[in-house]
Design a protein around this motif. Structure first.
Motif, PDB file in Angstrom:
ATOM      1  N   VAL A  45     -11.142  -0.239  -6.072  1.00 30.00           N
ATOM      2  CA  VAL A  45     -10.436  -1.518  -6.027  1.00 30.00           C
ATOM      3  C   VAL A  45      -9.085  -1.315  -5.340  1.00 30.00           C
ATOM      4  O   VAL A  45      -8.382  -0.352  -5.623  1.00 30.00           O
ATOM      5  N   SER A  46      -8.740  -2.238  -4.438  1.00 30.80           N
ATOM      6  CA  SER A  46      -7.442  -2.190  -3.766  1.00 30.80           C
ATOM      7  C   SER A  46      -6.649  -3.436  -4.129  1.00 30.80           C
ATOM      8  O   SER A  46      -7.172  -4.547  -4.053  1.00 30.80           O
ATOM      9  N   VAL A  47      -5.408  -3.230  -4.509  1.00 33.88           N
ATOM     10  CA  VAL A  47      -4.503  -4.339  -4.787  1.00 33.88           C
ATOM     11  C   VAL A  47      -3.816  -4.676  -3.465  1.00 33.88           C
ATOM     12  O   VAL A  47      -3.280  -3.788  -2.802  1.00 33.88           O
ATOM     13  N   LEU A  48      -3.835  -5.946  -3.052  1.00 32.06           N
ATOM     14  CA  LEU A  48      -3.310  -6.325  -1.745  1.00 32.06           C
ATOM     15  C   LEU A  48      -1.840  -5.952  -1.564  1.00 32.06           C
ATOM     16  O   LEU A  48      -1.417  -5.616  -0.458  1.00 32.06           O
ATOM     17  N   SER A  49      -1.071  -5.968  -2.627  1.00 30.70           N
ATOM     18  CA  SER A  49       0.355  -5.622  -2.510  1.00 30.70           C
ATOM     19  C   SER A  49       0.559  -4.141  -2.173  1.00 30.70           C
ATOM     20  O   SER A  49       1.630  -3.752  -1.724  1.00 30.70           O
ATOM     21  N   GLU A  50      -0.473  -3.308  -2.369  1.00 36.98           N
ATOM     22  CA  GLU A  50      -0.374  -1.874  -2.096  1.00 36.98           C
ATOM     23  C   GLU A  50      -0.857  -1.505  -0.692  1.00 36.98           C
ATOM     24  O   GLU A  50      -0.727  -0.363  -0.277  1.00 36.98           O
ATOM     25  N   ILE A  51      -1.439  -2.461   0.034  1.00 38.22           N
ATOM     26  CA  ILE A  51      -2.010  -2.187   1.355  1.00 38.22           C
ATOM     27  C   ILE A  51      -0.943  -2.366   2.423  1.00 38.22           C
ATOM     28  O   ILE A  51      -0.133  -3.290   2.366  1.00 38.22           O
ATOM     29  N   ALA A  52      -0.968  -1.474   3.409  1.00 40.27           N
ATOM     30  CA  ALA A  52      -0.040  -1.559   4.536  1.00 40.27           C
ATOM     31  C   ALA A  52      -0.810  -1.298   5.825  1.00 40.27           C
ATOM     32  O   ALA A  52      -1.873  -0.689   5.820  1.00 40.27           O
ATOM     33  N   ILE A  53      -0.250  -1.783   6.932  1.00 42.79           N
ATOM     34  CA  ILE A  53      -0.847  -1.604   8.253  1.00 42.79           C
ATOM     35  C   ILE A  53      -0.006  -0.575   9.014  1.00 42.79           C
ATOM     36  O   ILE A  53       1.223  -0.663   9.045  1.00 42.79           O
ATOM     37  N   TYR A  54      -0.684   0.377   9.627  1.00 46.84           N
ATOM     38  CA  TYR A  54       0.018   1.402  10.402  1.00 46.84           C
ATOM     39  C   TYR A  54       0.598   0.809  11.679  1.00 46.84           C
ATOM     40  O   TYR A  54      -0.068   0.073  12.394  1.00 46.84           O
ATOM     41  N   THR A  55       1.849   1.155  11.955  1.00 49.28           N
ATOM     42  CA  THR A  55       2.453   0.850  13.259  1.00 49.28           C
ATOM     43  C   THR A  55       2.880   2.189  13.851  1.00 49.28           C
ATOM     44  O   THR A  55       2.722   3.236  13.215  1.00 49.28           O
ATOM     45  N   LEU A  56       3.427   2.151  15.041  1.00 52.70           N
ATOM     46  CA  LEU A  56       3.843   3.395  15.693  1.00 52.70           C
ATOM     47  C   LEU A  56       5.043   4.028  15.002  1.00 52.70           C
ATOM     48  O   LEU A  56       5.256   5.234  15.093  1.00 52.70           O
ATOM     49  N   GLU A  57       5.852   3.222  14.294  1.00 51.43           N
ATOM     50  CA  GLU A  57       7.040   3.743  13.626  1.00 51.43           C
ATOM     51  C   GLU A  57       6.865   3.938  12.122  1.00 51.43           C
ATOM     52  O   GLU A  57       7.356   4.895  11.559  1.00 51.43           O
ATOM     53  N   GLU A  58       6.215   2.988  11.468  1.00 48.35           N
ATOM     54  CA  GLU A  58       6.143   2.990  10.006  1.00 48.35           C
ATOM     55  C   GLU A  58       4.900   2.246   9.547  1.00 48.35           C
ATOM     56  O   GLU A  58       4.090   1.824  10.353  1.00 48.35           O
TER      57      GLU A  58
END
Length: 144
Positions: A45-58
């Protein structure tokens, strides 16, 4: 409702909201058909508040990505469908997050983000994102 209460359950379509915790897991309600299911602690199970998208910097929190989509679409559904071609989805995502990492963010991830955004928008759950962001900013400033 905040993204802390919105869940993605592996193997199950759509999103779910957390209803109650039990001894062996929790009860979740589908945002698609409002059916309740019991989810065991062994399920992924993934909580949406814990998900992040990779960018080139962060890594950019999913909440920020949703806010960018909302600003681009003026609060409406996305102008692209999750079923559109890979190229069209990537072009759309570049308009939202110009520096996302193409090597680590796949077309399937973009499809999920668009599906999730449209589902949250349909259920009027995006308005709480701005309130959440403001509350976080205020609390961060108070800590300083």
């Amino acid at each position: 409702m905040s993204l802390d209460k919105v869940l993605s359950i592996a193997g199950k379509p759509g999103l779910y909201k957390l209803v109650a915790q039990t001894r062996a897991g929790f009860v979740a309600e589908s945002l698609v058909d409002n059916k309740r299911i019991s989810v065991g602690i062994q399920q992924n199970v993934s909580v949406l508040s814990e998900i992040a998208i990779y960018t080139l910097e962060e890594e950019v929190p999913l909440r920020q990505v949703f806010e960018n989509i909302k600003a681009k679409e003026n609060g409406a559904q996305t102008s692209v469908s999750p079923k559109d071609s890979k190229d069209k989805l990537e072009e759309y995502f570049f308009g939202i997050l110009p520096n996302y990492d193409e090597d680590r963010v796949y077309a399937s991830d973009i499809k999920k983000v668009i599906q999730w955004y449209n589902l949250l928008q349909k259920h009027d759950l995006l308005d709480s994102l701005a309130e959440e962001a403001e509350a976080e900013t205020v609390s961060a400033e108070e800590e300083k």
